[in-house]
Design an enzyme around this catalytic site. Structure first.
Site: not given
Ligand code: FAD
Ligand code: EPU
Length: 354
Positions: A177, A252, A348
């Site tokens: 990520r 998420s 995130e």
């Protein structure tokens, strides 16, 4: 900021349409209210060149599908909405094709198109919302595949230098990520085109991850091709994740934390059932969803904000929540996880604070 807009914008306003007061509520998948003081739909590389000549990187906000953003305020920066379109096969040889897509292309539509062309590689990344141009920012990943596994190169406008640059895979410094663009130079490079290396035949299928094997067997598929894997991934995602067109969310909310093995071993004494995955030398990845669930947040709401009932890691806007309300809820979750597990969750989602 206002003075700067008028000074520089006067120079280019005849060539670029700048709208003011544009409502961004429907341009972010959380559906939180926000308004752009200055907004331009970028539809050609030429427009981008003109913007780069007139503005510094910190004065603009690049917007794709708004599916990994949380607006804490209305942006004071000039919002450049990526609407560059176009895609094609650049070359095919030795069983591989190099495929290019403009940054504003819808990611899932692009994946479907590659599959329809008989190309393999993107099937596990089906149904991820957003644009092609944003995919390298956090090296999107799902079901055992990350963008970096199929990435060839990208072209971006350097908004600081005002020049086009090409980045190879090594240049992008992809991680979990993460990438050079997210970590080191946020906002500096406007990604205008991404190229992928996909298989024409002898597809390398990743079908052992999570619920994929069971899903394929439920579908009666014993010798899957990329298309069947895509269908399996879509079915799993539709069961687990809320559809942003009906429930506001950005997937998420936090990354899965990676902690030292020694920390994990201590935690496992108290929480033997803790889900975990090896993450390289002396490191362990723990699912944030499990941690949040274990703290009792799953399915809980405060006003319009909540944690999704089927996936605790997905924070949702069930009505008219503001970005600040979502962030206040997220901070409570962070505090619970810190207190119980001594783990610091990191968002995130990109927080848009100015
Ligand atoms: P935006 O939200 O518009 O932007 C995200 C960031 O990238 C911002 O900082 C923005 O300034 C920057 N940016 C956008 N476009 C460009 C560009 N062209 N050049 C430079 N910077 C740019 N992500 C995963 O990795 N895996 C998943 O499985 C996944 N599932 C999701 C499921 C749901 C239901 C949702 C809502 C989100 C999910 N996401 C997932 C997150 C999201 O879809 C991805 O991060 C996606 O790549 C974001 O694309 P976007 O165009 O919406 O980016
Ligand atoms: N879990 C719980 N309770 C929950 C949620 C999860 O106990 O409420 C447990 C699950 O049982 C499972 C583990 O946590 O054992 C992991 O859950 P899941 O398989 O749903 O995956 P995830 O780690 O939460 C990651 C990505 C997703 C990606 C999926 C599939 C991150 C932060 N998230 O989710 O990406 O789609 O794997 O590969 O890495 C996104 O980035 O926005 C995103 C949706």
């Amino acid at each position: 900021m206002q003075a700067l807009y008028s000074r520089s914008m006067n120079r280019i306003r005849y060539e670029i349409e700048v709208q003011s007061g544009v409502d961004l509520t429907h341009l972010n998948t959380f559906g939180v209210p926000s308004t752009a003081a200055a907004y331009t739909a970028i539809q050609s590389p030429r427009q981008l060149e003109m913007v780069a000549r007139s503005f510094a990187a910190e004065e603009v906000l690049i917007l794709g599908g708004g599916s990994n953003m949380l607006f804490l305020h209305s942006p004071q920066r000039w919002v450049l909405h990526n609407q560059l379109v176009g895609r094609g096969i650049m070359s095919s040889r030795n069983g591989f094709s190099i495929v290019a897509a403009a940054g504003g292309e819808d990611w899932h539509e692009f994946v479907k198109w590659t599959l329809a062309m008989g190309l393999g590689g993107l099937e596990n990344l089906s149904l991820i919302p957003g644009t092609v141009g944003a995919a390298p920012i956090q090296n999107i990943g799902a079901y055992g595949v990350e963008l970096q596994d199929v990435f060839h190169s990208l072209k971006a406008m350097d908004l600081q230098e005002g020049i086009w640059k090409t980045f190879t895979k090594e240049d992008c410094q992809f991680g979990y990520r993460n990438s050079l663009f997210k970590e080191e130079y946020p906002g500096r490079y406007f990604i205008a085109e991404v190229q992928f290396k996909l298989t024409n035949r002898n597809h390398v299928l990743k079908m052992d991850y999570g619920a994929i094997p069971d899903q394929l067997s439920n579908m009666g598929v014993s010798e899957p091709q990329p298309q069947a894997i895509s269908e399996a991934v879509i079915a799993i995602r539709q069961r687990k994740l809320p559809d942003p067109s009906t429930i506001g969310n950005a997937g998420s909310f936090f990354k899965n934390p990676i902690i030292p093995l020694i920390h994990f071993k201590k935690l496992r004494e108290r929480f033997p059932e803790m889900v975990h995955y090896p993450a390289g030398d002396g490191l362990v990845k723990v699912p944030a969803g499990w941690l949040i669930d274990a703290c009792g947040w799953k399915g809980k709401s405060e006003g319009a904000v909540g944690s999704y009932k089927h996936q605790a890691l997905v924070l949702i806007n069930q009505g008219n929540a503001t970005g600040n309300a979502v962030w206040a809820f997220a901070k409570k979750i962070k505090q619970s996880v810190r207190q119980r597990f001594d783990i610091e969750l990191e968002p995130e989602v990109n927080l848009i604070a100015y």
